[in-house]
Design a protein around this motif. Structure first.
Motif, mmCIF file in Angstrom:
data_model
loop_
_atom_site.group_PDB
_atom_site.id
_atom_site.type_symbol
_atom_site.label_atom_id
_atom_site.label_comp_id
_atom_site.label_asym_id
_atom_site.label_seq_id
_atom_site.Cartn_x
_atom_site.Cartn_y
_atom_site.Cartn_z
ATOM 1 N N ARG A 2 0.894 -1.118 0.066
ATOM 2 C CA ARG A 2 -0.463 -0.010 -0.256
ATOM 3 C C ARG A 2 0.581 1.584 0.231
ATOM 4 N NH1 ARG A 2 -5.283 -1.414 3.050
ATOM 5 N NH2 ARG A 2 -5.409 1.290 3.426
ATOM 6 N N THR A 12 -4.968 9.325 -1.331
ATOM 7 C CA THR A 12 -5.580 8.368 -2.675
ATOM 8 C C THR A 12 -4.464 7.044 -2.093
ATOM 9 O OG1 THR A 12 -5.620 9.760 -4.098
ATOM 10 C CG2 THR A 12 -5.802 7.791 -4.999
ATOM 11 N N CYS A 14 -2.320 3.832 -3.922
ATOM 12 C CA CYS A 14 -2.234 3.210 -4.734
ATOM 13 C C CYS A 14 -1.220 1.569 -4.473
ATOM 14 C CB CYS A 14 -1.079 4.032 -5.310
ATOM 15 S SG CYS A 14 -1.392 6.096 -5.999
ATOM 16 N N ARG A 15 -1.540 0.466 -5.045
ATOM 17 C CA ARG A 15 -0.813 -0.534 -5.193
ATOM 18 C C ARG A 15 1.070 -0.895 -5.814
ATOM 19 N NH1 ARG A 15 -4.780 -3.054 -2.310
ATOM 20 N NH2 ARG A 15 -6.811 -2.828 -3.484
ATOM 21 N N GLU A 16 0.221 0.048 -6.609
ATOM 22 C CA GLU A 16 2.316 -0.223 -6.475
ATOM 23 C C GLU A 16 2.818 1.768 -6.757
ATOM 24 O OE1 GLU A 16 2.399 -1.035 -11.063
ATOM 25 O OE2 GLU A 16 1.699 -3.405 -9.981
ATOM 26 N N PRO A 18 3.681 4.529 -7.656
ATOM 27 C CA PRO A 18 3.773 5.411 -8.934
ATOM 28 C C PRO A 18 5.150 6.006 -9.784
ATOM 29 C CG PRO A 18 3.335 7.313 -7.161
ATOM 30 C CD PRO A 18 3.885 5.245 -6.462
#
Length: 156
Positions: A2, A12, A14-16, A18
């Motif tokens: 996370r 926000t 994100c899974r990966e 950016p």
């Protein structure tokens, strides 16, 4: 993993990591990174007050304690489900799926499945599928009536 992007409009998930982070945004993956990030007290307070289900604060108080509490609250947020589509599948997509089946579909089958009149189905076939989307529809007279299928595109 996370990773949280802290921007002007909130946080926000994100899974990966950016590839790039916009100006004014901060990417953090741990409480230590949040402590090390250059986030103003005013922004920390705004982030805290924007979280659902937390008691609103007027002052920062102990900065380190606020960051610890903020991180705990962020980690407790539920993961958004990326596979879910809030609108659901469209009726047009459902009709296309029916026509892509090997057995195809009759106008009556589509009309009863969608709750439409037969003329609405014919309009979808002619106007939307053929003219707007460019599908080639093939029809054949079979035992159950005229059956429509999306024809395979011809090889060039």
């Amino acid at each position: 993993m996370r990773i949280y992007i802290i921007g002007n409009d909130g946080i926000t998930l994100c899974r990966e990591a950016p590839a790039t982070v916009n100006e004014g945004e901060i990417a953090v993956a741990s409480k230590e990174e949040l402590h090390a990030a250059r986030v103003s007290g005013k922004r920390l307070l705004a982030l805290w007050n924007a979280l659902p289900g937390v008691g609103k604060r007027r002052t920062i108080g102990d900065r380190e304690a606020l960051i610890d509490q903020l991180w705990s609250a962020i980690e407790a947020l539920p993961d958004p489900d990326p596979q879910s589509d809030p609108k659901g599948a469209s009726k047009q997509a459902a009709v296309i799926a029916m026509l892509q089946r090997p057995e195809g579909a009759t106008i009556e089958e589509v009309a009863s499945a969608m709750g439409w009149q037969r003329h609405s189905v014919r309009g979808l076939f002619s106007g939307t599928l053929k003219k707007k989307l460019g599908f080639a529809l093939a029809s054949a007279k079979e035992e159950r009536g005229r059956v429509y299928r999306i024809a395979e595109p011809a090889s060039a």
